[in-house]
Design an enzyme around this catalytic site. Structure first.
Site, short mmCIF file in Angstrom:
data_model
loop_
_atom_site.label_atom_id
_atom_site.label_comp_id
_atom_site.label_asym_id
_atom_site.label_seq_id
_atom_site.Cartn_x
_atom_site.Cartn_y
_atom_site.Cartn_z
N ASP A 63 0.86 -1.19 0.00
CA ASP A 63 0.00 0.00 0.00
C ASP A 63 0.89 1.23 0.00
OD1 ASP A 63 -2.42 1.54 0.31
OD2 ASP A 63 -1.86 1.83 2.40
N SER A 64 0.26 2.36 -0.25
CA SER A 64 1.01 3.63 -0.19
C SER A 64 1.46 3.95 1.23
CB SER A 64 0.13 4.76 -0.71
OG SER A 64 -1.07 4.81 0.04
N CYS A 114 -3.82 -1.17 -2.02
CA CYS A 114 -4.09 0.25 -2.24
C CYS A 114 -5.03 0.41 -3.44
CB CYS A 114 -2.76 0.94 -2.54
SG CYS A 114 -2.89 2.69 -2.89
N GLU A 131 -5.35 10.42 8.71
CA GLU A 131 -3.93 10.50 9.08
C GLU A 131 -3.73 11.38 10.31
OE1 GLU A 131 -0.99 9.17 7.49
OE2 GLU A 131 -2.51 7.82 6.72
N CYS A 136 -11.20 3.12 -0.69
CA CYS A 136 -9.91 3.65 -0.24
C CYS A 136 -9.59 2.98 1.09
CB CYS A 136 -10.01 5.16 -0.08
SG CYS A 136 -8.54 5.90 0.67
N HIS A 149 -8.33 3.98 3.70
CA HIS A 149 -8.54 4.74 4.93
C HIS A 149 -10.01 4.89 5.32
CE1 HIS A 149 -4.39 5.69 4.31
NE2 HIS A 149 -4.35 6.56 5.30
N1 DGL Z 1 -3.98 3.79 0.00
C1 DGL Z 1 -4.65 4.82 -0.77
C2 DGL Z 1 -5.88 4.23 -1.46
O1 DGL Z 1 -6.42 3.21 -1.06
C3 DGL Z 1 -5.09 6.00 0.10
C4 DGL Z 1 -3.98 6.86 0.58
C5 DGL Z 1 -3.20 7.54 -0.53
O2 DGL Z 1 -3.67 8.54 -1.11
O3 DGL Z 1 -2.12 7.07 -0.81
O4 DGL Z 1 -6.33 4.78 -2.42
#
Ligand code: DGL
Length: 263
Positions: free
Chosen positions: A11-12, A74, A151, A183, A185
């Site tokens: 993931d990011s 992600c 965050e 997403c 989050h």
């Molecule tokens: N992990 C990213 C997603 O699921 C969200 C956070 C980001 O913008 O990197 O899209």
């Protein structure tokens, strides 16, 4: 014979740990290796070609470590990189977009579904394409700002609610009965999003469905391991911060975290 190689998840940043949680719960006999690209977070507002480059770099790293299955946890990376990744590697690769739409298709009674995600995810058209393939009517909305609230540890302030009311208004107007949280989050904002959408709208997170797909792909071999199950973590950001915050997304499994420096 049991294949003891780990499942690679990336993931990011930390958000993909919501997908890892579902995976660890569903296939507890599997080891995992998680890469969080916190040093280059966030992906959502970045151009597609940059996110694609990042995804390929991470997948190369995980492939070098010998993973047997990739889970692209992600949404932003799945949306722009899944096909390229599937073309590049022999091991199976699962993203989070299709499982989310599949779960929504199984949930909706009216056939009117919504999906929310980062600017990059929604602009890519990946959810729209998956919905067309599943034969459901989809209304999408990008939700810039949601990730930043999570965050900052703010999941239910008045400001968060005001933003949610504004960004979710088109979905309310579309009279959807199911909403995909597209997403990593957004599951942490489920209470506020659920309040704004109203009790008739079911919120669907792709985490569980993605974990089910991984289990389907791995098959039924659950006994005969010779090595203990381990959950390893790598971050391109600060390892101590990752370890500390990781517990918020995953729980106590986050112990040793390896720091990785992109050259
Ligand atoms: N992990 C990213 C997603 O699921 C969200 C956070 C980001 O913008 O990197 O899209």
């Amino acid at each position: 014979m049991v294949d003891e190689r780990p499942i690679g998840v990336f993931d990011s940043g930390l958000g993909g740990l919501t997908v890892l949680r579902a995976l660890v719960d569903l296939v507890p006999h599997e080891s995992t290796l998680y890469f969080g690209d916190t040093g280059r977070f966030p992906y959502g507002p970045k151009p597609a070609d940059e996110v694609l480059k990042y995804a390929l770099e991470i997948a190369d790293l995980l492939a070098d470590r010998g993973v047997k299955l990739f889970v692209v946890a992600c949404n932003s990376a799945t949306a722009v990189a899944l096909e390229a990744l599937q073309d590049r590697y022999d091991v199976p690769i699962i993203g989070v977009v299709e499982p989310g739409i599949r779960a929504a298709a199984a949930t909706t009674r009216t056939g009117r579904v919504g999906a929310i995600g980062t600017v990059g995810t929604i602009a890519s058209g990946a959810y729209q394409q998956a919905a067309r393939a599943a034969g459901i009517e989809l209304t999408c909305a990008a939700c810039p700002g949601f990730v930043e609230f999570v965050e900052a540890g703010d999941i239910d302030s008045d400001q968060m609610r005001v933003l949610a009311e504004r960004l979710l208004a088109p979905l309310r107007a579309a009279a959807i009965d199911t909403l995909v949280l597209g997403c990593t989050h957004y599951p942490l904002l489920a209470r506020t999003i659920g309040d704004v959408m109203g009790r008739d709208v079911v919120l669907v997170s792709s985490a569980d469905e993605t974990a089910f797909e991984a289990r389907r792909m791995l098959g039924d071999v659950t006994t005969g391991r010779t090595q203990p199950v381990v959950h390893d973590f790598i971050t391109s950001g600060d390892a101590e911060t990752f370890r500390h915050l990781g517990a918020r997304f995953l729980g106590p499994e986050v112990e040793f975290v390896e720091a990785w420096q992109w050259s």
